[in-house]
Design a protein around this motif. Structure first.
Motif, PDB file in Angstrom:
ATOM      1  N   ILE A  87      23.125  67.109  -0.613  1.00  0.00           N
ATOM      2  CA  ILE A  87      23.574  67.773  -1.831  1.00  0.00           C
ATOM      3  C   ILE A  87      23.896  66.748  -2.909  1.00  0.00           C
ATOM      4  CG2 ILE A  87      25.494  69.120  -2.804  1.00  0.00           C
ATOM      5  CD1 ILE A  87      25.449  70.724  -0.165  1.00  0.00           C
ATOM      6  N   LEU A  88      23.373  66.999  -4.120  1.00  0.00           N
ATOM      7  CA  LEU A  88      23.603  66.115  -5.263  1.00  0.00           C
ATOM      8  C   LEU A  88      24.682  66.620  -6.212  1.00  0.00           C
ATOM      9  CD1 LEU A  88      19.992  65.109  -6.385  1.00  0.00           C
ATOM     10  CD2 LEU A  88      21.586  63.812  -4.938  1.00  0.00           C
ATOM     11  N   ALA A  89      24.910  67.930  -6.251  1.00  0.00           N
ATOM     12  CA  ALA A  89      25.902  68.468  -7.184  1.00  0.00           C
ATOM     13  C   ALA A  89      26.358  69.843  -6.732  1.00  0.00           C
ATOM     14  CB  ALA A  89      25.336  68.548  -8.605  1.00  0.00           C
ATOM     15  N   VAL A  90      27.637  70.108  -6.935  1.00  0.00           N
ATOM     16  CA  VAL A  90      28.206  71.434  -6.713  1.00  0.00           C
ATOM     17  C   VAL A  90      28.376  72.091  -8.075  1.00  0.00           C
ATOM     18  CG1 VAL A  90      30.140  72.754  -5.791  1.00  0.00           C
ATOM     19  CG2 VAL A  90      29.416  70.641  -4.660  1.00  0.00           C
ATOM     20  N   LEU A  91      27.966  73.367  -8.169  1.00  0.00           N
ATOM     21  CA  LEU A  91      27.953  74.085  -9.436  1.00  0.00           C
ATOM     22  C   LEU A  91      28.966  75.232  -9.442  1.00  0.00           C
ATOM     23  CD1 LEU A  91      24.080  74.487  -9.572  1.00  0.00           C
ATOM     24  CD2 LEU A  91      25.419  72.621 -10.545  1.00  0.00           C
ATOM     25  N   GLU A 114      23.700  78.188  -2.418  1.00  0.00           N
ATOM     26  CA  GLU A 114      23.017  78.480  -3.677  1.00  0.00           C
ATOM     27  C   GLU A 114      23.747  77.908  -4.883  1.00  0.00           C
ATOM     28  OE1 GLU A 114      20.803  82.305  -5.759  1.00  0.00           O
ATOM     29  OE2 GLU A 114      22.383  82.627  -4.285  1.00  0.00           O
ATOM     30  N   ASN A 115      25.013  77.579  -4.740  1.00  0.00           N
ATOM     31  CA  ASN A 115      25.765  76.966  -5.832  1.00  0.00           C
ATOM     32  C   ASN A 115      25.820  75.451  -5.700  1.00  0.00           C
ATOM     33  OD1 ASN A 115      26.294  79.148  -7.438  1.00  0.00           O
ATOM     34  ND2 ASN A 115      28.263  79.627  -6.491  1.00  0.00           N
ATOM     35  N   THR A 116      24.791  74.895  -5.094  1.00  0.00           N
ATOM     36  CA  THR A 116      24.643  73.448  -5.025  1.00  0.00           C
ATOM     37  C   THR A 116      23.226  73.077  -5.436  1.00  0.00           C
ATOM     38  OG1 THR A 116      23.860  73.353  -2.715  1.00  0.00           O
ATOM     39  CG2 THR A 116      26.249  73.362  -3.069  1.00  0.00           C
ATOM     40  N   ILE A 117      23.045  71.819  -5.760  1.00  0.00           N
ATOM     41  CA  ILE A 117      21.706  71.274  -6.002  1.00  0.00           C
ATOM     42  C   ILE A 117      21.426  70.246  -4.917  1.00  0.00           C
ATOM     43  CG2 ILE A 117      20.234  69.955  -7.544  1.00  0.00           C
ATOM     44  CD1 ILE A 117      21.768  71.098  -9.873  1.00  0.00           C
TER      45      ILE A 117
END
Length: 358
Positions: A234-238, A223-226
């Protein structure tokens, strides 16, 4: 939880909550001077998720941005360090770990009331249910493999080469973390929880031997990724608020929490038919990580799991206390007192189930 994109599983964006309002005109004026190409008019909405740092979507005619700020009210000294979030995503832009573009950090609380930073909005899917409903087995397998791969890449970053050599102390990670979260728990304590008291005594006395130091995320989960809008990657880790230099197995154990915790709000992987769904079993997920990082195996896995549950219990207790004080960034914060107790008891049972005397 931080969400900076909306996806197939619903939108969490709405009006800015009253307690988190700020001077939007003053923010827009500041950003026009801080971010090249920024130009209003600007619409501000707020992501409903997030128990820690309020997060906003800034929409302009040409581009969308995401703002993260500290919450209002009196804060624990070592919590809500959005400055550290900004530093790590700025540094990771030089690596193969996918992150959102870091655009500006403002530590002047006079602008909107607290320090904040702005990053680029990444278009994609936020996948909130770890069971990935509606996908094919091949898509589920690929997404979990991508999440595993990104974690292994994160743990392989040369922190000195990217300017993160001073991002945390390089040794005694579990000793320091157990001390930190014990202190945070005591500062937020609202009742006696015997399991938590036992954990605070047992964990520091039973840390596995061996020091491994890497960049750790601290809240690494699907859930903490896009995820890419259409592809299973996965395009980004948040949400890097808890990132530091530490032991990579702490990250890995936390990432495996859905295999052990039936969370009604965040979903879980308990009871899943792994062969039919394409989702890897915990053993397969661990084996993939070990292959990518050159490990032969993971002794004392129960310690790392219990530590993650203990830390989550302390975090939940902090959210609960902020809810009682009226400063939490979610209206659901007051339910977290029960969650804190449950997690502490689950950690104790996990250790007992592995033959540990606690």
């Amino acid at each position: 939880m931080v969400v900076v994109a909306t996806g197939e599983q619903g939108s969490d964006i709405g009006a800015v909550r009253e307690a988190h309002r700020f001077d939007e005109a003053r923010l827009a004026a500041y950003l026009e001077g801080a971010i090249p190409g920024f130009a209003g008019p600007m619409e501000v909405t707020q992501f409903k998720g997030g128990q820690s740092n309020p997060t906003y979507l800034l929409t302009t005619p040409s581009r969308r941005y995401v703002l993260r700020k500290k919450p209002p009210g009196k804060l624990l000294a070592s919590a809500h360090q959005i400055e550290r979030e900004y530093k790590v995503i700025e540094a990771l832009a030089k690596t193969d770990v996918p992150v959102a573009p870091a655009l500006t950090l403002c530590e002047d609380a006079e602008v909107i009331g607290t320090a904040f930073y702005v990053m680029g909005h990444v278009e994609g899917r936020v996948l909130r249910d770890p069971q990935l409903p509606g996908m094919t087995p091949a898509e589920r397998a690929a997404i979990y493999d991508s999440m595993n791969d990104v974690l292994a890449r994160m743990h392989s970053v040369d922190v000195n080469a990217v300017g993160l050599g001073d991002f945390g102390k390089p040794g005694n990670y579990f000793e320091r973390q157990i001390g930190r979260w014990s202190k945070q728990y005591e500062l937020s304590r609202t009742a006696d929880v015997p399991a938590m008291d036992l954990l605070m005594a047992w964990l520091p006395a039973n840390i596995p031997a061996g020091e491994h130091v890497s960049l750790v995320h601290g809240d690494y989960r699907l859930e903490n990724t896009i995820c890419h809008p259409t592809e299973p990657r996965i395009l980004a880790v948040l949400d890097w608020e808890l990132a530091t230099l530490g032991h990579p197995l702490a990250d890995l154990a936390y990432n495996c929490m859905p295999y052990h915790i039936a969370d009604p709000t965040m979903g879980n992987l308990m009871g899943v038919d792994f062969a039919a769904t394409g989702i890897p079993s915990e053993a397969d997920y661990l084996n993939a990580y070990c292959r990518r990082t050159g490990r032969d195996g993971i002794p004392h896995w129960e310690f790392y799991l219990a530590f993650s549950m203990f830390r989550l219990s302390s975090i939940a207790q902090g959210v609960y206390k902020r809810g009682l004080d009226g400063n939490a960034s979610s209206e659901k914060a007051t339910m977290y007192g029960t969650v804190a107790v449950f997690l502490a008891e689950l950690a104790r049972e996990t250790l007992r189930g592995a033959g540990r005397d606690i």
